[in-house]
Design a protein around this motif. Sequence first.
Motif, PDB file in Angstrom:
ATOM      1  N   PRO A  82     -17.722  12.595 -11.061  1.00  0.00           N
ATOM      2  CA  PRO A  82     -16.843  13.697 -11.447  1.00  0.00           C
ATOM      3  C   PRO A  82     -17.423  14.585 -12.547  1.00  0.00           C
ATOM      4  N   GLY A 109     -13.151  15.762 -15.757  1.00  0.00           N
ATOM      5  CA  GLY A 109     -12.451  14.691 -15.061  1.00  0.00           C
ATOM      6  C   GLY A 109     -11.515  15.205 -13.987  1.00  0.00           C
ATOM      7  N   PRO A 131      -9.994  15.460 -10.551  1.00  0.00           N
ATOM      8  CA  PRO A 131      -9.982  14.443  -9.491  1.00  0.00           C
ATOM      9  C   PRO A 131     -10.284  15.003  -8.105  1.00  0.00           C
ATOM     10  N   ALA A 189      -6.606   5.859 -12.114  1.00  0.00           N
ATOM     11  CA  ALA A 189      -7.910   6.449 -11.781  1.00  0.00           C
ATOM     12  C   ALA A 189      -8.500   5.725 -10.573  1.00  0.00           C
ATOM     13  N   VAL A 204     -15.785   9.074 -18.340  1.00  0.00           N
ATOM     14  CA  VAL A 204     -15.039   9.973 -17.460  1.00  0.00           C
ATOM     15  C   VAL A 204     -15.073   9.462 -16.023  1.00  0.00           C
ATOM     16  N   THR A 241     -11.488   8.640 -13.667  1.00  0.00           N
ATOM     17  CA  THR A 241     -11.159   9.790 -12.828  1.00  0.00           C
ATOM     18  C   THR A 241     -10.948   9.347 -11.386  1.00  0.00           C
TER      19      THR A 241
END
Length: 374
Positions: free
Chosen positions: A133, A137, A139, A222, A324, A328
Amino acid sequence: MSLAGDVCVVTGACGFLGERLVRMLLEEERLSEIRLLDRNIRPDLTHALKDSLGETKLSVFEGDIRDSELLKRACRGASVVFHTASLIDVIGAIDPSELFGVNVKGTQLLLETCVQESVSSFIYTSSIEVAGPNVRGDPIIGGNEETQYVCCLKFPYSQSKKEAEQLCLRAHGEVLGNGARLATCVLRPMYIYGEGCRFTLGHMRDGIRNGDVLLRISRREAKVNPVYVGNAAFGHLQAARALKAPQRRAAVGGNFYYISDDTPPISYSDFNHAVLAPLGFGIQTRPVLPFPILYLMAFLMELLQAVLRPFLKFTPPMNRQLLVMLNTSFSFSYQKAHRDMGYTPRHDWEEARQRTTDWLASVLPRERERVSVK
């Protein structure tokens, strides 16, 4: 399309994915020869493979991927190369020049050798990390090869894999020494797990040190979709079969594909717990510190690393990009690979999880002893 009679080269043949691919090739294809190319060839592996050879010849090429003479010997007369060899470094422990030397220069030399030696098919093992990512972050949930995403890679490992991937895609269609044309294909597996995964093993060790409680390094929400090593290997085999089939070669060649399976979307930390819970491991309810504080700490450790670099090698256990990535949501579909090359996962989640847990159970006593000695 079968690979029967072909001569296949597997770089990184003694690695986690490479070994699984070699075993699959021996089990499912009547190859003329399979060539193992690795920096360190394990005698135990070559000995174990002898029972599966049948009429297939097994050859060993030990050395550095940057050794052009070694590559020429390994590729001469071969029809397909599976390039799984790579330096993997998510915490910055390896000097960037070494990372780019192996991952990028080594790939370039191998591609050049394939052209010189008229190797017709080249399958490159890339990484989900070339997609992101990004630093914000942002998605991706259920993405595919057409998904648009703004990503600026800052981590040397990700950069090196992206550059190597681009080399492979640009090499598609190059004229070979015999007048034919090279077909290349890039595979981007998700996080690969299964028997022999050193990352899962590392998390188990950390859990042992923490009283059989796994550290939570990613938030529950996440969610990612890891891929079982047996399915990742099968994706490579299907890519090679597709590149050999005239009707599929044109569709698959010059393209990249995400390789995932039906492992349910889950956070990295909860995945570790899923495979280790049957062995008595618990997991922290929440991360030790809130994400913003962990991010600030990672930034400060990166600054310290930069200050100390001229005098002392210091590798932080965490950096911002890794933090991150672990926090994510980032998942991708394998439907394009299914459509173009006939890839369908061989192993479902329950089987993959059980195999992984059984392997972890087999090494647990040794790891407990190792941790107690330290």
